[in-house]
Motif scaffolding. Structure first.
Motif, PDB file in Angstrom:
ATOM      1  N   THR A 143      24.403 -40.910  71.289  1.00 14.11           N
ATOM      2  CA  THR A 143      25.456 -41.475  70.435  1.00 14.11           C
ATOM      3  C   THR A 143      26.066 -40.388  69.558  1.00 14.11           C
ATOM      4  N   PHE A 164      21.852 -46.955  63.203  1.00 13.54           N
ATOM      5  CA  PHE A 164      22.864 -45.905  63.267  1.00 13.54           C
ATOM      6  C   PHE A 164      22.848 -45.016  62.019  1.00 13.54           C
ATOM      7  N   THR A 220      30.238 -45.843  69.491  1.00 11.42           N
ATOM      8  CA  THR A 220      29.165 -46.485  68.733  1.00 11.42           C
ATOM      9  C   THR A 220      29.273 -48.006  68.818  1.00 11.42           C
TER      10      THR A 220
END
Length: 475
Positions: free
Chosen positions: A413, A219, A205
């Motif tokens: 991700t 995120f 990340t």
């Protein structure tokens, strides 16, 4: 031959590269791939990575083979380009990859320094002792350590968090090895899931954030998918945890040294500074982290000076009454950083940067994102992360630069972050816990629970599709 080479490179999970056109390899790249340079470079990288995979068996630190591989690959490239007039391109590619590494290096160095400072001040020891002496049942400890791993890893990183929680279950489960094994599985899953929705939670990340692909708060869209990834296997595994209580522990809680909690606040301030530099000023976040290191250095000076008078200096030739009592030293915390890991990143980034310059990443991208499509390719990334490691896989995707929107970048991700939980060797947390809880937590202990972890993996993907409104998105 080119297709086989692309698949072979994909299996060994390549990493970054010089920014190239990912649609198809150029004629020059095809020629280099088919020459001795391409074959020799690919062989050197494969052998180096095999040494990394079998690090525990060979007792060879992982940074050593990849450092050598990086040097050899760029040596081969330079020889091939020496008389072709492409030396300027080689130098530019090498500098580009080195700059990528430098930003990652200094960012991680600051984070590791803060973590080491908190360890030295006893912050994590106090947390561990509190859990040990609280008198929880085995099932309560199973959920508590898992939940804390999920909550702490977005800030401290998944590896450090997993090691702290593992120390807790080892301390309370000495008479119940079976509990240690299943609790470690839960901790690995929780730590990896928690790290997937924060730029500070995992190297993957962090790389996505530093590359500017997703901004910091984007995120957070992965919070609920990550939570589901943790809760689904944990809910099933809890029924196999003993309902009894560990023996009570006697003694006093360890004390947090002077300034420990202030250092925690300074670390949070450093994170805020890094986010501000990146989001508001549009500067690389590493500059914010280095500014945050100054916070710790200045506070370290204050700790030393205030512990025994303003003008005290720590010199062995002074009388005892004039020596500084608090020996906090920031440079000592820097020296204790994970240097093997930092040098490993150098070797990997430079080695695969060379493979990318040759053209192998273009071929891998053409196959994965051209023929399979982004959704299937990104789900496959999770399985590759379990077999190899999520860091090389994620860096490979970033270097391929596939044309994807925010939804697909969030998907890859997520899968790269939580896919490593499928096997114990798929993440740094799993590998570290196999060493820390040797005998109680093994590869096969984790493998026994891989089906329920896989269920959580697909459940998290489904939640991501549902919450982010992409049920009708093309696969």
């Amino acid at each position: 031959m080119l297709r086989l080479s692309a698949i072979f490179l994909l299996i060994f999970s390549c990493i970054p590269a010089f920014a190239l056109d990912v649609s198809a390899p150029s004629n020059a790249q095809v020629a280099m791939c088919q020459s001795w340079v391409g074959a020799a470079s690919l062989l050197v990288f494969a052998l180096a990575y095999l040494c990394v995979v079998f690090e525990e068996k060979l007792h060879l630190r992982k940074s050593k083979p990849v450092l050598l591989a990086a040097g050899l690959i760029w040596f081969f490239i330079s020889l091939a380009c020496y008389n072709s007039g492409a030396q300027d391109q080689v130098r530019e590619a090498l500098r580009h990859n080195f700059l990528e590494y430098a930003e990652l290096f200094f960012f991680l160095l600051v984070a590791m320094t803060y973590i080491n400072a908190m360890l030295e001040r006893g912050v994590f020891d106090r947390l561990r002792d509190w859990l040990v002496y609280k008198g929880f049942s085995y099932r309560s400890l199973f959920w508590t350590t898992g939940a804390l791993a999920f909550v702490i890893s977005p800030i401290a990183d998944n590896l450090t968090t997993a090691l702290i929680m593992c120390a807790v279950v080892i301390a309370v489960g000495k008479e119940e090895p079976r509990f240690i094994g299943i609790a470690c599985v839960n901790i690995v899953v929780a730590a990896n899931a928690g790290g997937a929705f924060s730029p500070f939670g995992d190297i993957t990340t962090l790389m996505v954030w530093q590359d500017g692909v997703l901004d910091f708060f984007t995120f957070m869209k992965l919070f609920f998918p990550s939570l589901v990834n943790f809760l689904v296997p944990a809910t099933i595994m809890q029924f196999f945890v003993s309902k009894g209580f560990p023996p009570p522990k006697l003694g006093d809680l360890s004390e947090i040294k002077n300034g420990g909690l202030v250092i925690v606040l300074l670390f949070l301030a450093t994170i805020v500074t890094a986010v501000g530099f990146h989001s508001v000023l549009h500067l690389p976040p590493v500059f914010g982290m280095m500014t945050g290191l100054a916070y710790l250095k200045l506070y370290g000076y204050y700790l030393r000076e205030s512990s025994h008078g303003r003008h005290s200096i720590d010199r062995s030739d002074q009388p005892t009454e004039h020596r500084v009592k608090d020996d906090f030293d920031v440079f000592d915390k820097i020296a204790k950083a994970e240097w093997d890991t930092l040098f490993f990143f150098y070797g990997v980034i430079l080695a695969v940067g060379g493979l990318g310059f040759i053209g192998y990443l273009n071929m891998s991208s053409a196959y994965m994102y051209g023929e399979l499509g982004p959704t299937y390719a990104n789900i496959l990334v999770g399985f590759l992360s379990a077999i190899v490691d999520n860091i090389p896989v994620m860096y490979a995707v970033l270097s391929m630069e596939p044309a994807m929107g925010e939804f697909q970048w969030l998907l890859v991700t997520l899968t790269a972050g939580v896919g490593g939980s499928l096997l114990s060797v798929g993440s740094a947390a799993g590998v570290a816990l196999m060493g820390q809880a040797r005998g109680a937590y093994t590869f096969f202990t984790h493998l026994r629970w891989s089906p329920v972890i896989l269920l959580g993996y697909f459940a998290s993907i489904a939640v991501h599709f549902m919450l982010n409104g992409q049920w009708s998105a093309p696969l």
